[in-house]
Structure formats: structure tokens, C-alpha cells
Design a protein around this motif. Structure first.
Motif, PDB file in Angstrom:
ATOM      1  N   ARG A   1     -78.776 -50.090 -29.614  1.00 28.24           N
ATOM      2  CA  ARG A   1     -78.083 -48.857 -29.258  1.00 28.24           C
ATOM      3  C   ARG A   1     -78.596 -48.295 -27.929  1.00 28.24           C
ATOM      4  O   ARG A   1     -78.935 -47.117 -27.828  1.00 28.24           O
ATOM      5  CB  ARG A   1     -78.233 -47.830 -30.358  1.00 28.24           C
ATOM      6  CG  ARG A   1     -76.927 -47.567 -31.095  1.00 28.24           C
ATOM      7  CD  ARG A   1     -77.114 -46.557 -32.189  1.00 28.24           C
ATOM      8  NE  ARG A   1     -77.952 -47.059 -33.276  1.00 28.24           N
ATOM      9  CZ  ARG A   1     -77.478 -47.746 -34.304  1.00 28.24           C
ATOM     10  NH1 ARG A   1     -76.221 -47.995 -34.386  1.00 28.24           N
ATOM     11  NH2 ARG A   1     -78.285 -48.168 -35.247  1.00 28.24           N
TER      12      ARG A   1
ATOM     13  N   SER B   1     -68.664 -25.486 -28.538  1.00 27.59           N
ATOM     14  CA  SER B   1     -67.998 -24.187 -28.510  1.00 27.59           C
ATOM     15  C   SER B   1     -68.192 -23.475 -29.844  1.00 27.59           C
ATOM     16  O   SER B   1     -68.130 -22.270 -29.940  1.00 27.59           O
ATOM     17  CB  SER B   1     -66.513 -24.385 -28.245  1.00 27.59           C
ATOM     18  OG  SER B   1     -65.953 -25.130 -29.310  1.00 27.59           O
ATOM     19  N   LYS B   2     -68.418 -24.277 -30.888  1.00 30.06           N
ATOM     20  CA  LYS B   2     -68.649 -23.712 -32.206  1.00 30.06           C
ATOM     21  C   LYS B   2     -70.013 -23.027 -32.215  1.00 30.06           C
ATOM     22  O   LYS B   2     -71.049 -23.680 -32.205  1.00 30.06           O
ATOM     23  CB  LYS B   2     -68.631 -24.867 -33.218  1.00 30.06           C
ATOM     24  CG  LYS B   2     -68.017 -24.576 -34.566  1.00 30.06           C
ATOM     25  CD  LYS B   2     -66.542 -24.459 -34.550  1.00 30.06           C
ATOM     26  CE  LYS B   2     -65.923 -24.613 -35.936  1.00 30.06           C
ATOM     27  NZ  LYS B   2     -64.617 -25.245 -35.829  1.00 30.06           N
ATOM     28  N   LYS B   3     -70.028 -21.724 -32.254  1.00 26.00           N
ATOM     29  CA  LYS B   3     -71.303 -21.028 -32.266  1.00 26.00           C
ATOM     30  C   LYS B   3     -71.888 -21.013 -33.670  1.00 26.00           C
ATOM     31  O   LYS B   3     -71.179 -21.137 -34.652  1.00 26.00           O
ATOM     32  CB  LYS B   3     -71.144 -19.592 -31.763  1.00 26.00           C
ATOM     33  CG  LYS B   3     -71.058 -19.499 -30.247  1.00 26.00           C
ATOM     34  CD  LYS B   3     -69.609 -19.439 -29.835  1.00 26.00           C
ATOM     35  CE  LYS B   3     -69.457 -19.243 -28.335  1.00 26.00           C
ATOM     36  NZ  LYS B   3     -68.041 -19.180 -27.953  1.00 26.00           N
TER      37      LYS B   3
ATOM     38  N   GLN C   1     -73.079 -19.696 -36.960  1.00 23.89           N
ATOM     39  CA  GLN C   1     -72.754 -18.554 -37.811  1.00 23.89           C
ATOM     40  C   GLN C   1     -74.018 -18.144 -38.547  1.00 23.89           C
ATOM     41  O   GLN C   1     -74.766 -19.007 -38.992  1.00 23.89           O
ATOM     42  CB  GLN C   1     -71.721 -18.973 -38.848  1.00 23.89           C
ATOM     43  CG  GLN C   1     -70.427 -19.440 -38.268  1.00 23.89           C
ATOM     44  CD  GLN C   1     -69.478 -18.293 -38.128  1.00 23.89           C
ATOM     45  OE1 GLN C   1     -69.359 -17.731 -37.045  1.00 23.89           O
ATOM     46  NE2 GLN C   1     -68.822 -17.905 -39.202  1.00 23.89           N
ATOM     47  N   PRO C   2     -74.251 -16.849 -38.688  1.00 29.85           N
ATOM     48  CA  PRO C   2     -75.466 -16.430 -39.388  1.00 29.85           C
ATOM     49  C   PRO C   2     -75.490 -16.934 -40.826  1.00 29.85           C
ATOM     50  O   PRO C   2     -74.464 -16.954 -41.496  1.00 29.85           O
ATOM     51  CB  PRO C   2     -75.400 -14.902 -39.337  1.00 29.85           C
ATOM     52  CG  PRO C   2     -74.005 -14.573 -38.990  1.00 29.85           C
ATOM     53  CD  PRO C   2     -73.459 -15.722 -38.213  1.00 29.85           C
TER      54      PRO C   2
ATOM     55  N   ASN D   1     -70.956 -18.623 -46.617  1.00 25.50           N
ATOM     56  CA  ASN D   1     -70.252 -19.882 -46.420  1.00 25.50           C
ATOM     57  C   ASN D   1     -69.745 -20.387 -47.764  1.00 25.50           C
ATOM     58  O   ASN D   1     -70.503 -20.862 -48.601  1.00 25.50           O
ATOM     59  CB  ASN D   1     -71.199 -20.899 -45.786  1.00 25.50           C
ATOM     60  CG  ASN D   1     -70.496 -22.188 -45.453  1.00 25.50           C
ATOM     61  OD1 ASN D   1     -69.613 -22.615 -46.174  1.00 25.50           O
ATOM     62  ND2 ASN D   1     -70.893 -22.795 -44.350  1.00 25.50           N
TER      63      ASN D   1
ATOM     64  N   LEU E   1     -68.050 -22.887 -48.473  1.00 29.09           N
ATOM     65  CA  LEU E   1     -68.176 -24.323 -48.683  1.00 29.09           C
ATOM     66  C   LEU E   1     -69.523 -24.613 -49.326  1.00 29.09           C
ATOM     67  O   LEU E   1     -69.618 -25.344 -50.316  1.00 29.09           O
ATOM     68  CB  LEU E   1     -68.069 -25.050 -47.344  1.00 29.09           C
ATOM     69  CG  LEU E   1     -66.732 -24.905 -46.635  1.00 29.09           C
ATOM     70  CD1 LEU E   1     -66.871 -25.128 -45.148  1.00 29.09           C
ATOM     71  CD2 LEU E   1     -65.735 -25.866 -47.228  1.00 29.09           C
ATOM     72  N   ALA E   2     -70.555 -24.026 -48.768  1.00 31.89           N
ATOM     73  CA  ALA E   2     -71.896 -24.237 -49.313  1.00 31.89           C
ATOM     74  C   ALA E   2     -71.988 -23.643 -50.718  1.00 31.89           C
ATOM     75  O   ALA E   2     -72.555 -24.243 -51.628  1.00 31.89           O
ATOM     76  CB  ALA E   2     -72.931 -23.604 -48.396  1.00 31.89           C
TER      77      ALA E   2
ATOM     78  N   GLY F   1     -69.605 -23.240 -52.808  1.00 33.76           N
ATOM     79  CA  GLY F   1     -68.853 -24.091 -53.717  1.00 33.76           C
ATOM     80  C   GLY F   1     -69.614 -25.352 -54.076  1.00 33.76           C
ATOM     81  O   GLY F   1     -69.631 -25.780 -55.224  1.00 33.76           O
ATOM     82  N   LEU F   2     -70.254 -25.906 -53.081  1.00 36.07           N
ATOM     83  CA  LEU F   2     -71.006 -27.135 -53.326  1.00 36.07           C
ATOM     84  C   LEU F   2     -72.157 -26.871 -54.298  1.00 36.07           C
ATOM     85  O   LEU F   2     -72.369 -27.618 -55.246  1.00 36.07           O
ATOM     86  CB  LEU F   2     -71.552 -27.654 -52.001  1.00 36.07           C
ATOM     87  CG  LEU F   2     -72.216 -29.024 -52.042  1.00 36.07           C
ATOM     88  CD1 LEU F   2     -71.235 -30.069 -52.561  1.00 36.07           C
ATOM     89  CD2 LEU F   2     -72.706 -29.415 -50.655  1.00 36.07           C
TER      90      LEU F   2
ATOM     91  N   SER G   1     -59.325 -32.704 -54.078  1.00 36.41           N
ATOM     92  CA  SER G   1     -60.360 -32.790 -53.054  1.00 36.41           C
ATOM     93  C   SER G   1     -60.930 -31.414 -52.733  1.00 36.41           C
ATOM     94  O   SER G   1     -62.102 -31.283 -52.433  1.00 36.41           O
ATOM     95  CB  SER G   1     -59.802 -33.405 -51.774  1.00 36.41           C
ATOM     96  OG  SER G   1     -59.872 -34.807 -51.828  1.00 36.41           O
ATOM     97  N   SER G   2     -60.085 -30.433 -52.781  1.00 34.59           N
ATOM     98  CA  SER G   2     -60.551 -29.080 -52.484  1.00 34.59           C
ATOM     99  C   SER G   2     -61.358 -28.515 -53.637  1.00 34.59           C
ATOM    100  O   SER G   2     -61.887 -27.426 -53.557  1.00 34.59           O
ATOM    101  CB  SER G   2     -59.366 -28.160 -52.194  1.00 34.59           C
ATOM    102  OG  SER G   2     -58.637 -28.655 -51.101  1.00 34.59           O
TER     103      SER G   2
END
Lengths: 389, 389
Positions: free
Chosen positions: A20, A48-50, A52-53, A99, A101-102, A104-105, A164-165
DNA sequence: AGAAGTACCGGGAACGCTTTCGCAACCGGT
DNA sequence: ACCGGTTGCGAAAGCGTTCCCGGTACTTCT
């Protein structure tokens, strides 16, 4: 000079290819391959994605652990009132948004319920959805809306998306083409509750919310009979749907109970696609012995027929009395106003979500499905008042 | 006997309270507190939520690592064709559905775009949403629909939900009451692209999709003038919305350019709530000097006016010619048919998502917002054909 | 034959959160 | 002094992915 990372030897080192883009070495003494750790400073991430706290940011700011922050944010008991306040303050200051997503996980639940509807161009389903949201949102759930677009394949795709969701439950109104509900079995297997509403099938054991379609149809047709109709047609729906069967049955029984015969040629089947409604209307109105009354399985079909009749110069209700089903807002706007059977649309949505929640909170391993049957009301408007003419 | 977990001493052990129902001990020798590890067999987890297959399950089945499974599932290059096939087979066998929550967490993107609309009872927004989905779904994104219900507060709540859901971008059509767009700044701060559509404001620098409202209004009013209207009223919208300002301006300019005066009493402001439309209609039709033409900012308002006129026995278009805006399907169904300015509804949704994707894929740190202006078409129906009478 | 390159695969950290377990430091009643 | 109990907090193990590294075993150049 290059030193072996194990034995620090210098002499036994040989180059051993590039991996590599990085030089790789081999230490003959250790019989060990390695590359040198890269020292590159990751050039300032210009994503560009800042950031998030997160709760860690809050924890760091207050010099406490993230466990404590988590507890504070959830009104947990094991927490000092002052600490909680401090956390809440910092959270507000940083404009912290949890978040999902977190969450939910970690919790294995997404706080989302899925809803599959065949379409939402007509107002029926939007109203149901609004009703559903009225219950779901205050409970902290949001609604993921999928439309199957009256397509079986899309319905299947939708189930996969919802799967999936990791939705916590789903509400379904089937397409007119859905031959079976095998694609919903995966939800059962995964222990995700389903409530069918409006368009349901018989061959499934699950909670359902429907209206008394048989009764509604019966009332509608009876109303036509009482208004002097003698040849009453029916635009029926796909017979894979309980709802369509029931409306057809109600239509037939009303005729029979009033001493009229069932004329198969006056029953036509609508596949629920918008164009199909027009075809049905065309067909019925072109019949040699034209019907003088029509009970359509839903408002859009009734309205389509009225449009076609208008084009053909057939007067409503004098020459053709029409009754629809649902009482969508449009039915009050057309001319003449459409007589129809009002369904409690928002109520259907609310009831469905309540049933879903009930099942979600049920701990017993054997949940007993429930079927709620809501009532329809005949709304009489001009389109059916043939008698007065 | 109890042994210290550190020194295994037995004599120096003393009880030291109960903690969470478990006996706690203290070893005097080690000065150490401890509890005994519980031996309880976690009685068969009867959670109704069954285990969903994960990539680890697939990996275990094939005796490979989860990294490999992940690669296989994503058509990554570093993978043997046979291995990939094997993985795909097992995935299918287990009915594996990727966990979007975990995916989103790991990738810091949710594959979801949010959309906030004021309502979806009328067909305008549903059509836009369908258009949006037509682009978003094939790209692997799904759409989270929120309705602000024409309430500023709900709109704010919606932004928080979308923020928590970590949507990758949002589409917004504002409420008539939204005084500013400060609640959307958090998306900018987080680097989440926004595209405003239909109902936009001037005071924001972002991509937008609108139609040429000024031009549409101008054409509509001109059409009324050409049909002999001399007192043309306008049901205008909240002036926080660009769209409403433009339609008002188009209305005014059309009048002026045709040598007519602007009569403030003929302009009435609709707050976009359904009831408000009726109030506006009532007011206009009760005016001592009643208008003979009406340009309404949207179809529902136009139709509401037609209903009120009908109740009052005012003939359309002879006594009142009406023009709406949007060409929602209902406008073709009312009697007389509503003349209106057709908006390319699905096109708006598609364009908005495309603009959003463009911004999402933009790597340069300074994205330049874009405004797409689509065209309207005048659809002439009976409601405005005053001249023929 | 040694160096360079390729093809695949595994290990493990990271994402942001919840939750269990347990420590430390109390207090109050014998 | 000892035991029982309480309060508040921290450490760390997941949850199911992705992805960066790097390792092994080849093949292919010089």
C-alpha cells in the motif's frame, strides 16, 4: 538505518516489497516482516461534516464520566440533582442532540415505527398517517413512511428497508396485488410486531384495524335501493383484500335482502391503479343496459365514474346515482357532492399505533392478536338522491 | 468460607453491607472491599425480540473474519470471488439484513434525508415527496417525512428529530408562520446540507427550488383581465414567504401594467390554515363592492372560495372568475373546473434532491448555493371563462 | 535468487450510546 | 465498633458496522 522492530538488529534487515505504497522490511534474524509506523500528521481534516457534540464532550467539559452524563440526560435515579443540572446546562450550551443511531444500536431499538401504504396521493392514507403520528410522536417514536405504489415488488423492498432500519414495529396496508404476506414473516421471526390496517388479508394471524366494510357497503347499497335504483353496479376491488371481499359481500347481500338479483355483468374489478378506475367507469357506462346506480369501493373510483358520466352527458343522480366509500375531502367538493361512507381515518391510525404499542409492550411470549372494527357513517350528498327527481 | 479475592485470607474477612441485594465483604488485611461474583445462570432470556443475524453470524458460519464478510457484502475489491459468493449465499440463507443503525454509526452517515413539509393532506406535497423519493431511493437513501402542521414550534421540533436521526441532508418547505430560519442554522453548523423548496425565505443563503411565482401570478391575473374582470381580488399568503410575496407582486404588476389600480381592500391575507381559507372567502364575497375575479395563492384557497360562492348563490365564472395555483388533481374535479397554474410537482422534488446530492458530494469548503426556478403553465378551465357569458 | 508486487484475509480500533457492576463515602441504629 | 443501608459516580463491556493496518503466501520481475 532501519532497525528490526523486534530484535532491533540492523544488519539482518532486507527490503521486502511495497505494501500500500509503504516500504516493507524483513528481518532475517526474527524471520519477521514489518513496515515502519507512518509519522504523517493527518493533514487538517477538512471534512465538511463537523463534529457533533457527544456525551463524551459533555463529560470532558464537566470532568465527569460519560456514564454520569447518560444518567443525567435520562432522568435516571442514581444521580445528584446538581450534577444533573450541570449536565443539562452544558448540553444546552453545546446544543447537544442525542445520536439516535448510537442509541438505537445500544438499546436495540430505533424508536421508529414503519408504515407501508399503497399511496398517499389521495387523502385517505395521509389522514391515517397523521392519526398514527399523533399517538407515536408524543410517545417518542417517529414514523418512517414507505409507499408501495400499489406494487408488490416495491412492498417487498419496503419491508427490507424497514427491516434494515430496525423499526420497532410496523403498520401495513397491503397493495391490491399482494398475493401473500410471506414477506412480512421476517418481522414475526424477528419479534417485530405488525398491525395491518384497512387493506388486510384473511390468511394472517396479526392485529388488525379495519372498518365494518360489510356493514358500510350494505348501508350504501340499501341507500341506493331506497332511492329507487334498480340496476346497481359495483366497482369492486382485488379479491386478495379482505376489505374488497367484504364490500362486495355487503353489496350482494343488500341486493338479495331487498329482493334484487345479482347481475355479474354489473360487477367490475378495479385493480386500484388510477387509470383502472377510468376503465371501469367507461366499461360500466358503455353497457347496453346501463346501470342506474353505482356503489364504488372507494371515493376516487366513484369520482372517476362521475367524471366519465359527465363527459358522456349522463346526469347524476337522475340517470346514475353514485355512492363512494371513505369520505375523503374531495367527495364534498365534486359536483354533485358524493354520497359516501365516512371512515374515521385519523382514528384508524391512532388505533393501529395503540395496538402496536400494546403488542410491543407485551411481555408474555404468546401475544393474542386483536382486531378492531371501527364504524362507518353514511354521508348523504346529492350524488345518490335520485328519488327527488 | 469466604476468601478474600486478593490475598485469599479467610480470617480477616468481615461483612460490609449489602449492595444491590448482594452481600459485600471487606478484607482487613488487604483493606479491600469486594462482592462475590454472581453465579446465577441468566434464566433463559425470554425477550420477544429475537436475535437478528449479523455479519458476525455469517463470519462464524464460514469460519472467516467479519472484515471479510463486510468486504464481500459491499463488492469490495480485496476479496476472492469464491469467498464473496459463499458469503452472499450464507447471507441469503440467514436472511441477513444489514443494520442501518450500526452502519450509520460507523460511517457517520445515515443514508437518510429528511423532509419537512407544512402538511400532506393536499396533494401538492405528496407529489413533491414522491418526486424526491424517485431520486433518493435508487441512490440508496430513504426519506424521513416530517410535517410541521403549519406550526412554527412543530417545525422546530422536527428539526431536532432530524438532527438526532443524523440525516445526511434535508429538504424544507417552511410554514407560513416561520419568522426566521435560525432553527436551521444547526444544520449548517453541522455541515448538513439544506435545500429549501416551494416555501422559502429571502434571508437565507442556501440552495432553493421554486417556481417562477411572479410570472405565474402575472399570467393568471392577466388571464382574468383578458376575460373581462375589472375588480380582481387576491387571496395572498403570509409575507414571510418569498413565494407569497412574489405572487402578490405578480398580481399587482399585472394589474398596473394593464392600467388597473391596486385596491388594498381586495387583497386579503390567508395564514394557510384550512379554516382561514374559508374566512378569506367569506370576507371577500361579503364585500359591498364584490370582486368579479379572484386570483388565489393556491388551489385549496380557490376551491374554498368556490364553495362559499356556491353557498351564496354566486355564479362562477359569470359573477366571479377564479384562478388558483398548483393544479392539484382536485382542481380538475370541482365544478366548474378550476383554472390554475400548473406546477411541476414531482419535478420540484426531484430537482431538490439532485441539488441536495450535489451539495452532499461537494468537497470544496465553499459551496455556492444554487436556485432553480421552474416554470408554471396556465391551465385554463371553466372557472375563469367569464367572457363567454 | 533476491527484490518487488499482488491477492486475500484477519485483528482491532472506532462510531456514540446504554447498562451492569462495583467502589467510595457516607449515615444511622444497635 | 459493627452491621445494614444509601447515594453518587466511574470503568468497561457491549451493540453491529466500517476501515485502517498489516500479515501470509503467492507470483513476477530483474
Amino acid at each position: 538505518m532501519i532497525k528490526c522492530v523486534k530484535c532491533s538488529d540492523v544488519d539482518a534487515i532486507a527490503k521486502a516489497g511495497i505494501i500500500r505504497g509503504k516500504q516493507r522490511y524483513y528481518c532475517g534474524r526474527c524471520d519477521y516482516y514489518f513496515t515502519l509506523p507512518s509519522l504523517e500528521v493527518p493533514l487538517v481534516a477538512v471534512s465538511s461534516k463537523k463534529h457533533q457534540p457527544t456525551i463524551v464532550d459533555i463529560a470532558r467539559e464537566l470532568q465527569i464520566s460519560k456514564s454520569t452524563v447518560s444518567r443525567a440526560l435520562h432522568g435516571h435515579s442514581d444521580i445528584n440533582e446538581e450534577t444533573r443540572k450541570a449536565v443539562l446546562d452544558v448540553a444546552k450550551k453545546l446544543d447537544y442532540q442525542p445520536n439516535l443511531l448510537a442509541y438505537g444500536l445500544a438499546k436495540s431499538k430505533s424508536l421508529t415505527i414503519g408504515i407501508i401504504v399503497p399511496e398517499f396521493i389521495n387523502s385517505f392514507f395521509p389522514y391515517v398517517i397523521i392519526g398514527a403520528q399523533e399517538i407515536a410522536n408524543p410517545a417518542g417514536y417517529h414514523v418512517l413512511i414507505c409507499q408501495s405504489n400499489e406494487s408488490y415488488q416495491t412492498e417487498i423492498d419496503n419491508t427490507n428497508v424497514l427491516m434494515s432500519s430496525r423499526v420497532d414495529g410496523i403498520l401495513v396496508s397491503l397493495t391490491g396485488k399482494t398475493p401473500n404476506v410471506d414477506h412480512f414473516r421476517k418481522f414475526e421471526r424477528a419479534g417485530i410486531p405488525i398491525v395491518y390496517f384497512n387493506r388486510v388479508t384473511t390468511d394472517v394471524c396479526a392485529s388488525k384495524v379495519i372498518v365494518d366494510d360489510y356493514d358500510g357497503a350494505y348501508k350504501g347499497v340499501q341507500h341506493l335501493i331506497q332511492n329507487g335504483c334498480t340496476r346497481i353496479a359495483h366497482i369492486a376491488g382485488p379479491q386478495n383484500l379482505q376489505i374488497c371481499k367484504d364490500r362486495l359481500q355487503g353489496y350482494q347481500d343488500a341486493l338479495l335482502h331487498h329482493g334484487m338479483e345479482i347481475n355479474e355483468s354489473l360487477i367490475i374489478y378495479h385493480d386500484l391503479n388510477p387509470e383502472s378506475a377510468l376503465h371501469c367507469a367507461q366499461h360500466l357506462l358503455d353497457l347496453p343496459a346501463r346501470p342506474d346506480g353505482l356503489f364504488a369501493l372507494n371515493d376516487p373510483a366513484a369520482i372517476a365514474t362521475m367524471q366519465v358520466a359527465k363527459e358522456k352527458g349522463i346526469r347524476i343522480p337522475e340517470e346514475l346515482a353514485v355512492v363512494g366509500f371513505s369520505n375523503e375531502p374531495t367527495s364534498a367538493l365534486v359536483e354533485p357532492g358524493l354520497t359516501t361512507l365516512a371512515q374515521p381515518m385519523a382514528e384508524i391510525g391512532k388505533t393501529a399505533v395503540n395496538l402496536l404499542f400494546k403488542q410491543m409492550n407485551d411481555v408474555s411470549d404468546c401475544f393474542i392478536p386483536e382486531t378492531k372494527i371501527l364504524k362507518t357513517t353514511l354521508i348523504v350528498r346529492k350524488s345518490s338522491l335520485k328519488k327527488q327527481f
